[in-house]
Design a protein around this motif. Structure first.
Motif, PDB file in Angstrom:
ATOM      1  N   THR A 237       0.858  -1.177   0.000  1.00 29.82           N
ATOM      2  CA  THR A 237       0.000   0.000   0.000  1.00 29.82           C
ATOM      3  C   THR A 237       0.898   1.232   0.000  1.00 29.82           C
ATOM      4  O   THR A 237       2.004   1.206   0.554  1.00 29.82           O
ATOM      5  N   ALA A 238       0.438   2.307  -0.636  1.00 31.45           N
ATOM      6  CA  ALA A 238       1.278   3.487  -0.802  1.00 31.45           C
ATOM      7  C   ALA A 238       0.562   4.736  -0.316  1.00 31.45           C
ATOM      8  O   ALA A 238      -0.636   4.913  -0.562  1.00 31.45           O
ATOM      9  N   VAL A 239       1.304   5.603   0.379  1.00 32.61           N
ATOM     10  CA  VAL A 239       0.787   6.900   0.810  1.00 32.61           C
ATOM     11  C   VAL A 239       1.854   7.957   0.536  1.00 32.61           C
ATOM     12  O   VAL A 239       3.052   7.648   0.469  1.00 32.61           O
ATOM     13  N   GLU A 240       1.432   9.192   0.359  1.00 32.17           N
ATOM     14  CA  GLU A 240       2.375  10.281   0.138  1.00 32.17           C
ATOM     15  C   GLU A 240       3.165  10.544   1.422  1.00 32.17           C
ATOM     16  O   GLU A 240       2.607  10.555   2.517  1.00 32.17           O
ATOM     17  N   SER A 241       4.458  10.770   1.270  1.00 35.19           N
ATOM     18  CA  SER A 241       5.293  11.041   2.446  1.00 35.19           C
ATOM     19  C   SER A 241       5.248  12.493   2.873  1.00 35.19           C
ATOM     20  O   SER A 241       5.543  12.808   4.026  1.00 35.19           O
ATOM     21  N   GLY A 242       4.919  13.391   1.941  1.00 36.79           N
ATOM     22  CA  GLY A 242       4.966  14.819   2.233  1.00 36.79           C
ATOM     23  C   GLY A 242       6.287  15.464   1.879  1.00 36.79           C
ATOM     24  O   GLY A 242       6.411  16.687   1.889  1.00 36.79           O
ATOM     25  N   PRO A 259       6.739  -1.222  13.667  1.00 34.35           N
ATOM     26  CA  PRO A 259       5.898  -1.065  12.476  1.00 34.35           C
ATOM     27  C   PRO A 259       5.005   0.165  12.512  1.00 34.35           C
ATOM     28  O   PRO A 259       4.429   0.527  11.484  1.00 34.35           O
ATOM     29  N   ARG A 260       4.906   0.837  13.646  1.00 33.18           N
ATOM     30  CA  ARG A 260       4.045   2.009  13.771  1.00 33.18           C
ATOM     31  C   ARG A 260       4.810   3.332  13.785  1.00 33.18           C
ATOM     32  O   ARG A 260       4.261   4.361  13.411  1.00 33.18           O
ATOM     33  N   ARG A 286       1.246   4.360   8.863  1.00 30.82           N
ATOM     34  CA  ARG A 286       0.449   4.450   7.635  1.00 30.82           C
ATOM     35  C   ARG A 286       0.186   5.880   7.176  1.00 30.82           C
ATOM     36  O   ARG A 286      -0.043   6.105   5.982  1.00 30.82           O
ATOM     37  N   THR A 287       0.193   6.824   8.060  1.00 33.69           N
ATOM     38  CA  THR A 287       0.018   8.226   7.680  1.00 33.69           C
ATOM     39  C   THR A 287       1.246   9.008   8.123  1.00 33.69           C
ATOM     40  O   THR A 287       1.865   8.691   9.151  1.00 33.69           O
ATOM     41  N   TRP A 288       1.582  10.051   7.346  1.00 33.46           N
ATOM     42  CA  TRP A 288       2.834  10.770   7.561  1.00 33.46           C
ATOM     43  C   TRP A 288       2.584  12.252   7.784  1.00 33.46           C
ATOM     44  O   TRP A 288       1.705  12.849   7.168  1.00 33.46           O
TER      45      TRP A 288
END
Length: 362
Positions: A237-242, A259-260, A286-288
């Protein structure tokens, strides 16, 4: 093997006092002055081989570390150095016939060491040693001209591991081992999100890292994201790092205390290095969230203690330095004007390595 007795060169040594509430105020002292903080972020620096550009590093213990590099001379050999006496002496444990190769990552698990050479086609390969670098075998050699491997990581215990290549047919490619690196297999890309023109940077060997059963990819290029896998690299799964993306920009490396809880650093390797928003952190894996910008490029990051204290470093295009966070990446204080390509800490001792054969210990 060539054993080196290397003279230590006293470097700019800094002691840091950070206010516990803000983690932003630092006091700089020379070594030997009153110790204001338990972490001494100054570096004692030495030069192993001025012809080498070091980007691979494994801190095994207070006494033992491995560094890997590439020759600054066109066509020169790639090298591997190992110390077991806190850096007093280093042994050249390089494989044979490494002319023109670039060793960008080294992973050591017990008695087994792996070194990753990067590059297009057959230049990408993984060497394996079970005797401290006395002998090596080639465990993997890439035969796909479109593949270019960047980083490698093993899960705890060292039995299972992954390596990542730049996109092939529009997706990042994952290589996997399940037998302590003896054999490697290219995984199906069915579970990989589309990632054309998105890639890992082989800046420090830490664009791919693991924590527990999770693996993380830090990317840049067309998109700057963090990809996560919880099934040994089969699906991501992919999320934007900012961290801002760009042709030579994005996230360069990551570190995870669990992992968190993790930190990603980066910047821009372009002609005018961009330091804006070059660090991000996560509290749930999972969120940045953007951290306070580092005042130098971020080529690598590592945790020193727990999930709050971490060290980031970089050295590119005149942007060099080392910084410390005490709140898991939200705020940072520069603790040294010396910067390196790669950093790793173990047992409250930090090792770093960079250009012109420089190795630091702090």
């Amino acid at each position: 093997m060539r054993r080196l007795g290397v003279t230590l060169i006293p470097a700019l040594t800094l002691l840091t006092a950070l206010a516990a509430a803000t983690a932003a105020t630092s006091a700089v002292e020379h070594r030997g002055a009153t110790r204001l903080d338990p972490f001494d972020a100054g570096w004692t620096e030495q030069v192993l081989d001025a012809d080498q550009n070091f980007r691979g590093l494994e801190a095994v213990s207070r006494k033992e570390a491995w560094v890997t590099g590439e020759s600054l001379t066109d066509g020169g050999p790639a090298t591997v150095f190992r110390t077991t006496d806190r850096g007093k002496t280093w042994t050249d444990v390089s494989p044979d016939d490494t002319a023109g190769l670039s060793f960008r990552d080294v992973e050591v698990n017990g008695k087994v060491a792996h070194v990753l050479a990067i590059g297009p086609g057959e230049a990408s390969r993984i060497y394996r040693s079970t005797d401290g670098g006395a002998t090596w075998t080639i465990a993997f050699q890439n035969d796909d001209p479109d593949a270019f491997y960047d980083c490698m990581a093993f899960y705890p215990g060292g039995r299972k591991g992954l390596a990542v290549s730049d996109p092939v047919d529009g997706k990042l490619r994952i290589l996997s081992t399940r037998d302590r690196g003896r054999t490697w297999t290219v995984l199906s890309d069915a579970g990989m999100p589309a990632s054309a023109d998105e890639f890992g940077f082989a800046a420090s060997g830490d664009c791919l890292v693991t924590a527990g059963k999770a693996a993380f990819l830090i990317t840049g290029g067309a998109r700057s994201r963090v990809l996560r896998s919880d099934d040994r690299g089969l699906t991501w799964t992919a999320v934007e790092s900012g961290i801002p993306e760009g042709p030579a920009a994005g996230g360069f490396a990551g570190a995870f205390a669990s992992p968190r809880r993790g930190i990603a650093v980066g910047g821009d390797f372009g002609e005018d290095p961009d330091l804006q928003d070059n660090v991000a952190y996560t509290r749930d894996g999972r969120t940045w969230t953007d951290g306070i910008t580092l005042t130098h490029i971020g080529e690598d990051v590592t945790f020193l203690r727990g999930w709050k204290v971490a060290v980031a470093t970089g050295d590119f295009g005149g942007s060099a330095g080392t910084s410390l966070t005490r709140d898991g990446g939200a705020t940072w204080a520069r603790v040294s004007d010396l910067g390196y390509h790669v950093v790793d800490c173990v047992a409250k001792v930090c090792w770093a390595a960079g250009g012109k054969g420089r190795v630091g210990r702090g």
